[in-house]
Scaffold this motif. Structure first.
Motif, PDB file in Angstrom:
ATOM      1  N   LEU A 198      -4.877  35.042 -20.000  1.00  7.24           N
ATOM      2  CA  LEU A 198      -5.765  34.033 -20.574  1.00  7.24           C
ATOM      3  C   LEU A 198      -7.180  34.140 -20.011  1.00  7.24           C
ATOM      4  CD1 LEU A 198      -3.414  30.917 -20.666  1.00  7.24           C
ATOM      5  CD2 LEU A 198      -4.506  31.974 -22.646  1.00  7.24           C
ATOM      6  N   ASN A 199      -7.276  34.517 -18.744  1.00  6.97           N
ATOM      7  CA  ASN A 199      -8.581  34.586 -18.085  1.00  6.97           C
ATOM      8  C   ASN A 199      -9.245  35.957 -18.188  1.00  6.97           C
ATOM      9  OD1 ASN A 199      -8.437  31.908 -17.186  1.00  6.97           O
ATOM     10  ND2 ASN A 199      -7.223  32.493 -15.402  1.00  6.97           N
ATOM     11  N   ALA A 200      -8.514  36.964 -18.673  1.00 11.03           N
ATOM     12  CA  ALA A 200      -9.065  38.315 -18.733  1.00 11.03           C
ATOM     13  C   ALA A 200     -10.139  38.422 -19.803  1.00 11.03           C
ATOM     14  CB  ALA A 200      -7.941  39.318 -19.024  1.00 11.03           C
ATOM     15  N   LYS A 201     -11.136  39.286 -19.529  1.00 10.53           N
ATOM     16  CA  LYS A 201     -12.222  39.514 -20.486  1.00 10.53           C
ATOM     17  C   LYS A 201     -12.415  41.010 -20.693  1.00 10.53           C
ATOM     18  CE  LYS A 201     -14.790  35.269 -19.508  1.00 10.53           C
ATOM     19  NZ  LYS A 201     -14.434  34.647 -20.788  1.00 10.53           N
ATOM     20  N   ASP A 202     -12.721  41.371 -21.914  1.00 10.00           N
ATOM     21  CA  ASP A 202     -13.042  42.751 -22.250  1.00 10.00           C
ATOM     22  C   ASP A 202     -14.352  43.116 -21.563  1.00 10.00           C
ATOM     23  OD1 ASP A 202     -13.891  45.132 -23.410  1.00 10.00           O
ATOM     24  OD2 ASP A 202     -13.093  44.627 -25.377  1.00 10.00           O
ATOM     25  N   PRO A 203     -14.370  44.139 -20.688  1.00  6.84           N
ATOM     26  CA  PRO A 203     -15.590  44.468 -19.955  1.00  6.84           C
ATOM     27  C   PRO A 203     -16.748  44.887 -20.860  1.00  6.84           C
ATOM     28  CG  PRO A 203     -13.918  46.173 -19.651  1.00  6.84           C
ATOM     29  CD  PRO A 203     -13.253  45.027 -20.337  1.00  6.84           C
ATOM     30  N   GLU A 204     -16.465  45.348 -22.066  1.00  3.83           N
ATOM     31  CA  GLU A 204     -17.535  45.784 -22.965  1.00  3.83           C
ATOM     32  C   GLU A 204     -18.079  44.634 -23.813  1.00  3.83           C
ATOM     33  OE1 GLU A 204     -16.342  49.141 -25.246  1.00  3.83           O
ATOM     34  OE2 GLU A 204     -15.887  50.391 -23.495  1.00  3.83           O
ATOM     35  N   SER A 205     -17.183  43.826 -24.380  1.00  6.13           N
ATOM     36  CA  SER A 205     -17.634  42.761 -25.275  1.00  6.13           C
ATOM     37  C   SER A 205     -17.705  41.399 -24.609  1.00  6.13           C
ATOM     38  CB  SER A 205     -16.692  42.677 -26.484  1.00  6.13           C
ATOM     39  OG  SER A 205     -15.409  42.205 -26.068  1.00  6.13           O
ATOM     40  N   GLY A 206     -17.020  41.237 -23.479  1.00  2.00           N
ATOM     41  CA  GLY A 206     -16.969  39.925 -22.830  1.00  2.00           C
ATOM     42  C   GLY A 206     -15.996  38.967 -23.484  1.00  2.00           C
ATOM     43  N   GLN A 207     -15.303  39.437 -24.511  1.00  2.00           N
ATOM     44  CA  GLN A 207     -14.368  38.569 -25.222  1.00  2.00           C
ATOM     45  C   GLN A 207     -13.050  38.450 -24.457  1.00  2.00           C
ATOM     46  OE1 GLN A 207     -14.978  36.891 -28.281  1.00  2.00           O
ATOM     47  NE2 GLN A 207     -17.064  37.494 -27.718  1.00  2.00           N
ATOM     48  N   SER A 208     -12.419  37.301 -24.541  1.00  2.00           N
ATOM     49  CA  SER A 208     -11.093  37.114 -23.967  1.00  2.00           C
ATOM     50  C   SER A 208     -10.055  37.194 -25.086  1.00  2.00           C
ATOM     51  CB  SER A 208     -11.001  35.772 -23.250  1.00  2.00           C
ATOM     52  OG  SER A 208     -11.311  34.722 -24.147  1.00  2.00           O
ATOM     53  N   MET A 209      -8.797  37.198 -24.712  1.00  2.00           N
ATOM     54  CA  MET A 209      -7.735  37.305 -25.707  1.00  2.00           C
ATOM     55  C   MET A 209      -7.572  35.994 -26.472  1.00  2.00           C
ATOM     56  SD  MET A 209      -4.630  39.403 -23.904  1.00  2.00           S
ATOM     57  CE  MET A 209      -4.942  40.894 -22.954  1.00  2.00           C
ATOM     58  N   GLY A 210      -7.444  36.133 -27.778  1.00  2.00           N
ATOM     59  CA  GLY A 210      -7.084  34.983 -28.585  1.00  2.00           C
ATOM     60  C   GLY A 210      -5.586  34.736 -28.528  1.00  2.00           C
ATOM     61  N   ASP A 211      -5.143  33.679 -29.178  1.00  2.00           N
ATOM     62  CA  ASP A 211      -3.724  33.329 -29.131  1.00  2.00           C
ATOM     63  C   ASP A 211      -2.835  34.451 -29.661  1.00  2.00           C
ATOM     64  OD1 ASP A 211      -4.506  30.943 -28.117  1.00  2.00           O
ATOM     65  OD2 ASP A 211      -3.786  29.708 -29.787  1.00  2.00           O
ATOM     66  N   GLU A 212      -3.261  35.105 -30.756  1.00  2.00           N
ATOM     67  CA  GLU A 212      -2.423  36.141 -31.345  1.00  2.00           C
ATOM     68  C   GLU A 212      -2.250  37.321 -30.396  1.00  2.00           C
ATOM     69  OE1 GLU A 212      -0.692  36.156 -34.406  1.00  2.00           O
ATOM     70  OE2 GLU A 212      -1.135  34.057 -34.036  1.00  2.00           O
ATOM     71  N   GLN A 213      -3.336  37.728 -29.738  1.00  2.00           N
ATOM     72  CA  GLN A 213      -3.219  38.867 -28.821  1.00  2.00           C
ATOM     73  C   GLN A 213      -2.454  38.480 -27.563  1.00  2.00           C
ATOM     74  OE1 GLN A 213      -6.986  40.777 -27.883  1.00  2.00           O
ATOM     75  NE2 GLN A 213      -6.023  42.770 -28.202  1.00  2.00           N
ATOM     76  N   MET A 214      -2.538  37.232 -27.151  1.00  2.00           N
ATOM     77  CA  MET A 214      -1.701  36.760 -26.041  1.00  2.00           C
ATOM     78  C   MET A 214      -0.229  36.882 -26.415  1.00  2.00           C
ATOM     79  SD  MET A 214      -3.175  35.695 -23.223  1.00  2.00           S
ATOM     80  CE  MET A 214      -1.802  34.710 -22.625  1.00  2.00           C
ATOM     81  N   VAL A 215       0.106  36.458 -27.619  1.00  2.00           N
ATOM     82  CA  VAL A 215       1.500  36.545 -28.065  1.00  2.00           C
ATOM     83  C   VAL A 215       1.939  38.004 -28.132  1.00  2.00           C
ATOM     84  CG1 VAL A 215       3.071  36.087 -29.992  1.00  2.00           C
ATOM     85  CG2 VAL A 215       1.410  34.356 -29.299  1.00  2.00           C
ATOM     86  N   ASP A 216       1.051  38.877 -28.615  1.00  2.00           N
ATOM     87  CA  ASP A 216       1.372  40.314 -28.676  1.00  2.00           C
ATOM     88  C   ASP A 216       1.840  40.814 -27.312  1.00  2.00           C
ATOM     89  OD1 ASP A 216       0.452  40.238 -31.284  1.00  2.00           O
ATOM     90  OD2 ASP A 216      -1.475  41.177 -30.824  1.00  2.00           O
TER      91      ASP A 216
END
Length: 460
Positions: free
Chosen positions: A245-263
């Motif tokens: 939940l707290n992780a961020k993409d180092p390139e975009s700064g985006q964190s995981m949404g609910d769907e990618q968390m479920v993945d």
């Protein structure tokens, strides 16, 4: 149809059963039917003795460690995962760590990796010990010699471990969804697998396709509810869910949404505990098959741990247990094969592979290959003594894969297997019921077809 051969004994040598491969290449309809029944039954016999074999210019089997190293490590970006994964897992696991590619895969892997550092894994040992003791407590209710399907016990134990360490939750909805998944999702798994291997359209029907889709929906909904509750609550637990939940993409700064968390959570829940559970079931079968090793393991566990609960402080000194586990995973690897696709026409050291051709690394066959192992069908944990293991080529033994996409939970799984197997052997004796010959069946994990019944007797 290939059959499981009965175990054999030559003096003190034990030859556990395996699935006899087809002696001659199968016709296309024969290949299709064999793959649907059991993908191991479609693996040609020639790949148990030769380095490569190409089936109908589309599927190239590779058993050579040097070529495998090139595919999985040296040039791994040129050999991504195949359409088979998309056919089999895309609706359930989406774009999680198992199925994603490139930068999307890389940042998810980096986000999850800290949870599997050695110091972190040691913290999970008490949960593993508790899971072992809970299974043993269930066995105390049995009459001596009662037949028990131990694969169900190992499944409950490993699910408890992953639920308590990764999610800190045993939501009944998740448990029920996973139980249904075994029946409705895993058993028909080979149908979308063969469709992907042969390039058939995914919309084609197959038996229990609707039930499989319902199982996918149920699992995603139940785990999605966990994610939404965690996001809504003030929870500072340091587990896999909170880290993702707290992780961020180092390139975009985006964190995981609910769907990618479920993945990703489903990847760990389903793939993680299923492989460990079935591996442990095979190991208990091998314990029952080899009383000499049962006594050797028992003596080591008692010497190292006495009557204490077995924990991380003991695991590193249980060297015979470690050898036994490694040999068990050689004969019955958690995953029976790996597949990749060629992004261009390529020459694999003399074996041509066309662009979009599928490359299969049949781990079950590699682990029994005549050029790689002495007396390969024999059960011999001494293969993994420190001296003999040091002589092995890295890519001849692949229970957790290899290269950048090696199983992220390999060390976790080894500690779990050590604690559970050592606890079980110290607590109980196991015997194979008369006439029972387990058939290795390839699904997500290599499982015993129909389960693993063993006679269980608690030690006094």
């Amino acid at each position: 149809m290939p059959q499981a051969e009965e175990s054999a004994r030559a003096g003190e040598r034990i030859y556990p059963p395996f699935l006899t491969p087809p002696a001659e290449p199968l016709s296309l309809p024969g290949y299709f039917l064999a793959f649907v029944r059991n993908p191991l039954g479609a693996t040609p016999a020639i790949i148990y003795r030769e380095w490569t074999y190409t089936y109908r210019d589309r599927i190239t089997y590779v058993a050579d460690p040097a070529r495998i190293k090139r595919i999985l490590l040296d040039d791994f970006t040129e050999f991504p995962k195949t359409i088979i994964e998309r056919y089999v897992f895309s609706k359930l696991l989406g774009r999680g760590i198992l199925t994603a590619h490139g930068p999307e895969w890389r940042w998810q892997r980096q986000a999850a990796a800290p949870l599997f550092r050695p110091a972190e894994i040691q913290r999970y040992a008490p949960v593993m010990t508790a899971a072992a003791e809970a299974a043993i407590e269930d066995w105390r209710q049995l009459a001596p010699g009662a037949v028990r399907y131990v694969d169900r016990d190992t499944t409950r134990a490993t699910f408890g471990v992953i639920a308590d360490t990764m999610l800190h939750s045993r939501d009944p909805a998740v448990t029920e969804a996973l139980e249904r998944a075994h029946r409705d999702y895993l058993l028909p798994l080979s149908w979308p697998g063969v469709y992907g291997a042969l390039g058939l359209p995914g919309w084609l029907p197959f038996p229990r396709k609707a039930a499989r889709r319902r199982a996918e929906i149920d699992m995603r909904q139940s785990v999605g509810n966990l994610v939404r509750r965690r996001r809504a609550g003030a929870d500072d637990r340091d587990d896999l869910m909170s880290r993702l939940l707290n992780a961020k993409d180092p390139e975009s700064g985006q964190s995981m949404g609910d769907e990618q968390m479920v993945d990703n959570l489903l990847t760990f829940l389903l793939a993680g505990h299923e492989t460990s559970a079935k591996s442990l079931a095979w190991m208990l079968y091998l314990v029952a098959l080899s009383p000499e090793w049962e006594e050797r393991l028992l003596a080591e566990v008692r010497r190292v741990a006495g009557d204490e609960p077995i924990g991380a402080e003991h695991a590193g000194r249980l060297t015979d247990v470690a050898m036994f586990i490694k040999e068990g995973m050689r004969l019955y690897p958690p995953i029976s094969s790996l597949a990749r696709v060629a992004t261009r026409d390529v020459d694999l050291d003399g074996t041509p592979v066309k662009k979009d051709g599928i490359i299969v690394m049949p781990i079950f066959a590699i682990h029994r290959h005549r050029k790689l192992w002495e007396d390969p069908a024999r059960f011999d944990p001494e293969r993994f003594s420190p001296e003999r293991e040091a002589q092995q080529v890295r890519y001849q033994y692949l229970p957790f894969g290899a290269g950048p996409r090696v199983c992220i939970g390999a060390s976790f799984a080894m500690l779990e297997a050590t604690i559970l197997l050592a606890s079980f052997v110290r607590a109980a004796r196991f015997k194979v019921p008369d006439g029972h010959v387990p058939v290795p069946l390839s699904r997500i994990a290599l499982q015993p077809k129909g389960g693993m019944p063993l006679e269980v007797t608690l030690r006094t």
